[in-house]
Design an enzyme around this catalytic site. Structure first.
Site, PDB file in Angstrom:
ATOM      1  N   LYS A  45      11.190  23.209  -5.016  1.00  2.00           N
ATOM      2  CA  LYS A  45      12.461  22.664  -4.518  1.00  2.00           C
ATOM      3  C   LYS A  45      12.930  21.470  -5.333  1.00  2.00           C
ATOM      4  O   LYS A  45      14.121  21.138  -5.354  1.00  2.00           O
ATOM      5  CB  LYS A  45      12.331  22.267  -3.048  1.00  2.00           C
TER       6      LYS A  45
ATOM      7  N   SER B  39      11.773  19.895   3.701  1.00  2.00           N
ATOM      8  CA  SER B  39      11.424  21.121   2.981  1.00  2.00           C
ATOM      9  C   SER B  39      12.194  22.312   3.553  1.00  2.00           C
ATOM     10  O   SER B  39      11.623  23.348   3.880  1.00  2.00           O
ATOM     11  CB  SER B  39       9.913  21.381   3.027  1.00  2.00           C
TER      12      SER B  39
ATOM     13  N   SER C  70       6.531  24.922  -2.160  1.00  2.00           N
ATOM     14  CA  SER C  70       7.795  24.201  -2.010  1.00  2.00           C
ATOM     15  C   SER C  70       8.016  23.105  -3.033  1.00  2.00           C
ATOM     16  O   SER C  70       9.086  22.494  -3.061  1.00  2.00           O
ATOM     17  CB  SER C  70       7.899  23.605  -0.603  1.00  2.00           C
TER      18      SER C  70
END
Length: 507
Positions: free
Chosen positions: A139, A340, A136
């Site tokens: 991101k 997230s 993640s």
């Protein structure tokens, strides 16, 4: 491929941390952003002047005493305010500290880069150019691209327009997937725009036009194109609710309930939202004496509003009858970073693509985001992305690229990116770091470390920023790949390493 589930949402931090601390820390940080550019240290991180009375630490490093080592090597008794005169840590001293903490628990290896935010000087480099699956942490790319392309203050509009066929209204998606089922909540991000409010406004507009019904609802969710699922996503992740088919309209970031952040998701989030809107319209219409037909269908090209259709007494086709506005892009980026949120990230990427003139699909979103990263002068020749949520091992990003991006956010010339700062989870306090940094080996970083987390079955990553004990802003990225699944020591190693940076007076 089996993955360890990403924990979405904010775990309860220990009660001793207090609820006021994260707001205080972030408020002080935001106040610092107003310092004019051109000073020796980034304008976003020149803190307030030294207080007239002696202080144990700068205001950005006021910690709950119970979570830090007040008397040992992590002592902050001599910390100085953040300033242009704060010394840059010695690279050899930083490496000595981090080499002792950045160790895997079992198989695999860690790479990492630490930089001085003001100068860009590299203070630690362990295979920093090796590209790896970042989970993640990818991101961060979408967060930066959205703020640059869409702008921090942009809002997405969900509209009801008069349809081409008399007696129809068209619920038109505009990219808001954080809709609430009830009334709009102006102080919220999730649920800022409510379908209940939209239904009530629609009924009022129809009444004013003299319409009594029956009214039927059509759905136009054609803003996005292409397959709703990326071919890179595992069916197991879809079934588990890590992600779902992507649509430009959804309730609760494509969750059945705003309070439930795990488990299966709606597989047609746009239709689920449209059905909820229609139910609200039936209720509001019934109370106002307006007949509304239950149920909803997707609009065909012929049924969508056409400006050539004459006014039928219910408003000219294409006329906006009602609309609700989402939270700002800045607020949505804050949410996707803090929790997230996979779904919100993918939607934001498609909105970046649409604003960039690219197809609003998976490929267009990835291309648009990478283009923005290149324009930020982040070294990206080796960067590869196949999705934006980070659910696949096929993404390849280096620790140096992520560290450079964090530095650009904290200290670069594009001030729009400063809006991402508050979204970085705060160690021990907020978001995906809310339940971490509570043991004796990591508590020294609680309240100080601000970082984006990333976790897959064999991957763990942490990229963010911290003010060290001398008042110097440092940015960092650490990525572990090929790790032993479920080995708890790997997360602790990352947290201990970031805490070491917070305590560093490395000379």
């Amino acid at each position: 491929m089996t993955r360890r589930k990403r924990r979405v949402g904010t775990a309860n931090a220990p009660a001793r941390l207090g609820r006021i601390i994260p707001m205080l820390l972030l408020s002080l940080l935001i106040v610092a952003l107003g310092v004019p550019a051109g000073l020796a240290v980034s304008p976003g991180f020149l803190g307030p002047a030294r207080p007239p009375e002696p202080a144990a630490a700068g205001p950005w490093q006021q910690l709950p005493a119970t979570l830090s080592d007040a008397g040992g090597s992590g002592s902050r008794a001599n910390m100085k305010p953040l300033s242009a005169d704060a010394p840059v840590p010695a690279a050899a001293a930083v490496a000595a500290q981090l080499d002792a903490t950045l160790k895997t628990d079992g198989a695999g290896s860690f790479t990492g880069v630490v930089q001085d935010a003001a100068t860009g000087e590299v203070l630690f480099d362990r295979a920093g150019d090796d590209v790896r699956a970042p989970a993640s942490n990818i991101k961060l790319l979408t967060a930066a691209a959205a703020l640059r392309t869409l702008g921090p203050d942009r809002r997405f509009s969900t509209k009801v327009v008069a349809g081409a066929t008399p007696g129809t209204v068209v619920l038109t998606a505009g990219g808001d997937v954080l809709l609430g089922a009830g009334d709009s909540a102006p102080d919220a991000v999730l649920g800022h725009a409510g379908l209940g409010t939209l239904a009530q406004s629609t009924v009022r507009a129809l009444q004013q036009a003299g319409v009594s019904g029956p009214i039927s609802v059509l759905l136009d969710d054609s803003l996005f194109s292409g397959p709703a699922l990326s071919p890179a996503w595992s069916p197991d992740d879809v079934a588990a609710g890590e992600i779902a088919p992507i649509f430009p309209l959804a309730l609760n970031s494509a969750r059945f309930d705003p309070g439930t952040t795990t488990g299966p998701r709606p597989q047609d989030a746009a239709m689920t939202a449209a059905e909820a809107f229609t139910a609200r319209l039936v209720e509001a219409g019934g109370a106002a004496g307006l007949s509304v037909t239950p149920g909803v269908a997707r609009a065909t090209a012929a049924q969508k509003a056409s400006k050539k259709t004459p006014d039928d007494g219910g408003g000219q086709a294409g006329q906006v009858l009602a609309a609700v506005e989402s939270a700002t892009v800045s607020q949505q980026v804050d949410l996707l970073m803090r929790t997230s949120d996979n779904y919100l990230t993918e939607v934001m990427g498609r909105m970046v693509a649409a604003a960039s003139g690219k197809p609003a699909n998976n490929e267009g979103a990835v291309a648009a985001v990478l283009q923005q990263i290149q324009e930020l002068d982040v070294p990206s020749a080796t960067l590869r992305a196949v999705d934006l949520a980070g659910l696949t091992l096929d993404n390849k990003v280096s620790a140096r690229q992520l560290s450079a991006l964090v530095r650009t956010i904290t200290s670069g010339p594009d001030l729009r990116l400063r809006s991402a700062l508050a979204g970085f989870p705060v160690a021990g306090l907020t978001g995906t770091l809310g339940s971490r940094y509570t043991d004796t080996s990591t508590a020294g970083g609680a309240g100080l470390v601000r970082a984006k987390t990333g976790t897959l079955n064999t991957v763990i990553a942490l990229s963010g920023y911290v003010v060290d004990a001398d008042g110097r802003l440092l940015v960092f990225s650490f990525i572990g790949n090929g790790l032993t699944p479920g080995a708890a020591g790997n997360r602790t190693a990352l947290d201990r390493t970031a805490s070491a940076l917070a305590a560093c007076g490395c000379r």
